[in-house]
Design a protein around this motif. Structure first.
Motif: not given
Ligand SMILES: Nc1ncnc2c1ncn2[C@@H]1O[C@H](COP(=O)(O)OP(=O)(O)O)[C@@H](O)[C@H]1O
Ligand SMILES: [Mg+2]
Lengths: 413, 227
Positions: A133-141
């Motif tokens: 979640s620090g390198v990718s926005r997928v967790s926020g999607s």
């Protein structure tokens, strides 16, 4: 010793007054320049926003700024190229490295996903939820469920993939892959979460699972496929790569996002280059507009030009005066156009709704909202070129003016 | 030494193969302090001669000397400099730059000469007062009468302290009273400051005011008398 004509206050004062002489005519040419410039910069701002989003999406959902791989992964991205004890390597070398904002280890492989209704070829990504979640926005999607933290045996898939598999949250699927020894193997999971990014490729073709489960599925032990690094500053990526390079042991390599996806980088520069065709069209139109106005002005001022030459104005100052008139027109028109463009982007700072086109655009990682941005480097060079264009546009009328013979001109009534 | 001198000046215009001999061997010397009328009917060559004297036009044959210097040896930029520093011009009409006020028009030649702003302003206002336009200094030409505009032109012509002022029919567009007043002004400047004037006219009243009268006919000097 005569002063250089263009720094001459007399020349500029005359030019300034002359520009104000036919307010309507001046207004028309200024509006034409301003509208052209406004259109160009706004188009460029939207184009840039698109390219920027494309790059940002790729970086923030998949690429990161840098990736560390086992040597050879670049040419054949398979499980045979893996980083032994990848997480430990990362903790040792990346955790305290200045310039690194975040990093994450991943397992990357190909597989087939089966539901009772369909099967789809997918990319399987094993990720450490916290680091990822620090390198990718997928967790926020996420649109439903949770992000790989809801217990074991859960996967995270895109809404689009879920639809193709006719699965909902909690639905069952089987992942079938070739493990590190080339053996076919598989495991059953439940859908623990659904996401939707602006990149349809990810939404339709990626299955996320926990890193340790990925390592088990592929039989990798503690090895990983890649370490993704996000830099503190986008502009320092190359420098960070060089630093990491010095820490790499044998058999590892590090690459920037540009090196990983040259096509993406190429698209950025292709957009930048295509911009010049648009600029060229507007600047040529501007040049003709200015040349036309100044030619008219020279023709109707023949007698006056004759008089000012008769009283002793040097030809070079006359040229400078016309050049100054051109520069004033261009500068005011450009200023108005640029001001309007900045005002428009300020008004559109919440973004332009592109949902009508989004279906096609998100194939490239472009979302439904575009925020137009005018970067200073998009402005300075075109403005300089525009002013040079204005100078060139004034040469033709200036040539007419210096060819006026005062003896003939003052005979006119 | 003469300030202006024409030696055997011929000027032939050629338009579409037709030759017009505007000047046919003119010899004329203008001395410092003179107040000279160049008289003659329309088409006799007055404007052509003034233009040649004023470094605005070149003779087809012969030479013109300004302050002892042969004009044919000078480049366009040098000719511009001679006009700026040694000559003053007054034309028949539309002498002024319409976007500049009376004062700015007068200052214009001094600006070209590189005179400092404060001195420029002071001299311009003084000269405008001398030609009787102190009140109208900030008016644009379009806000002034024809006679007032010609006075501004006179002011501009003399403010640069030229060797000689060339005036081509300066009164042609004025009624006779205004014309006479303009001539009186020029004569007064000639008397008080020793400014040399050479002006063309075909108006007998104006010719009468001159102290030297040169008559042209068909491009030749036919008489030259001093009053
Ligand atoms: N640019 C020109 N081209 C051809 N002929 C000209 C031109 N200027 C003047 N002329 C002719 O030269 C002659 C003298 O003209 P000009 O010097 O204007 O006389 P004036 O000022 O005494 O009326 C006239 O016949 C006129 O038609
Ligand atoms: Mg004439």
């Amino acid at each position: 010793m005569p002063r250089p004509a263009l720094v001459d206050a007399t020349v500029w004062r005359l030019a300034w007054r002359n520009v104000g002489r036919h307010p309507r005519r001046t207004a028309i040419v200024l509006v034409a320049i301003a509208v052209g410039i406004w259109g160009v910069f706004l188009t460029m701002a939207l184009n840039f926003a698109m390219v920027f989003q494309m790059v940002e999406t790729a970086i923030s959902t998949d690429l990161g700024h840098l990736q560390v791989h086992a040597a050879g992964f670049d040419r054949s991205p398979g499980l045979e190229h893996r980083i032994p004890d990848g997480e430990a390597w990362g903790e040792r070398h990346l955790d305290d490295l200045p310039g690194v904002r975040a990093w994450a280890a991943r397992v990357r492989g190909d597989g087939l996903v089966y539901s009772p209704r369909a099967s789809v070829g997918v990319r399987v990504l094993g990720v450490d939820p916290e680091r990822e979640s620090g390198v990718s926005r997928v967790s926020g999607s996420l649109v439903e469920g949770s992000y790989l933290d809801g217990g074991r045996g859960r996967v995270l898939i895109g809404e689009a993939l879920a639809k193709r598999l006719s699965l909902g949250l909690g639905g069952k699927l089987v992942l079938s892959v070739q493990d590190v020894d080339g053996e076919m193997t598989g495991e059953a999971y439940r859908v623990g979460g659904l996401f939707r990014t602006s990149w349809s490729e990810i939404d339709r073709g990626v299955v996320f699972l926990r890193l340790d489960e990925g390592q088990r599925l592929f039989g990798l032990g503690s090895a990983v496929s890649e370490l993704v690094v996000v830099a503190e500053e986008r502009d320092r990526v190359e420098g960070l790569r060089d630093t990491i390079e010095t820490r790499l042991g044998d058999g590892l390599e590090v690459q920037t996002w540009k090196e990983l996806q040259p096509l993406l980088d190429y698209m950025v520069s292709a957009f930048d280059q295509s911009a010049w065709w648009v600029y060229a069209a507007v600047f040529i139109a501007m040049a003709f507009g200015i040349a036309n106005v100044l030619l008219m002005a020279v023709y109707e001022r023949i007698r006056e030009i004759g008089v000012i030459m008769a009283v002793g104005m040097r030809p070079s100052r006359l040229v400078a005066m016309i050049l100054a008139e051109s520069l004033l027109l261009a500068a005011i028109g450009l200023g108005l156009g640029l001001g309007a463009a900045f005002a428009t982007t300020a008004a559109l700072s919440d973004g332009v709704d592109l949902s009508h086109f989004a279906e096609g655009l998100n194939a490239y990682g472009i979302g439904t909202r575009l925020v137009p941005v005018i970067r200073s480097q998009d402005v300075t060079t075109p403005l300089a070129v525009a002013l040079v264009t204005a100078v060139l546009a004034s040469l033709w009328p200036a040539l007419h003016a210096v060819r006026i013979r005062p003896a003939d001109a003052v005979r006119r009534v | 030494m003469a300030i202006l001198e024409a030696k055997g000046v011929t000027r032939v215009y050629e338009t579409r193969g037709v030759e017009t001999r505007a000047l046919r061997g003119v010899d004329l010397a203008v001395e410092a302090g003179e107040f000279t009328a160049l008289a003659g009917p329309s088409g006799s060559g007055k404007t052509t001669l003034l233009n040649v004297f004023g470094a605005l036009d070149e003779p087809t044959e012969g030479s013109v000397f300004l302050d002892g210097e042969d004009l044919s040896s000078l480049s366009p930029a040098e000719l511009a400099a001679r006009r700026l520093h040694k000559l003053g011009f007054i034309f028949q009409a539309y002498n002024l730059i319409p976007v500049l006020s009376a004062r700015e028009n007068v200052e214009f030649v001094m600006e070209l000469q590189g005179v400092a702003p404060a001195e420029r302003r002071e001299r311009a206002l003084a000269v405008l007062a001398e030609v009787g336009l102190g009140e109208l200094a900030e008016k644009r030409p379009t806000e002034m009468s024809g006679g007032q505009q010609q006075r501004v032109a006179v002011a501009r012509a003399i403010v640069s302290r030229p060797k000689v002022v060339l005036a081509d029919e300066p009164t042609a567009n004025l009624d006779s009273k205004t014309a006479s007043q303009l001539l009186d002004l020029m004569e007064q400047l000639n008397r008080d400051h020793g400014i040399t004037f050479l002006f063309s006219t075909h108006d007998p009243l104006v010719i009468d005011k001159a102290r030297r009268r040169v008559r042209l006919h068909d491009g030749r000097v036919v008489s030259d008398e001093r009053a």
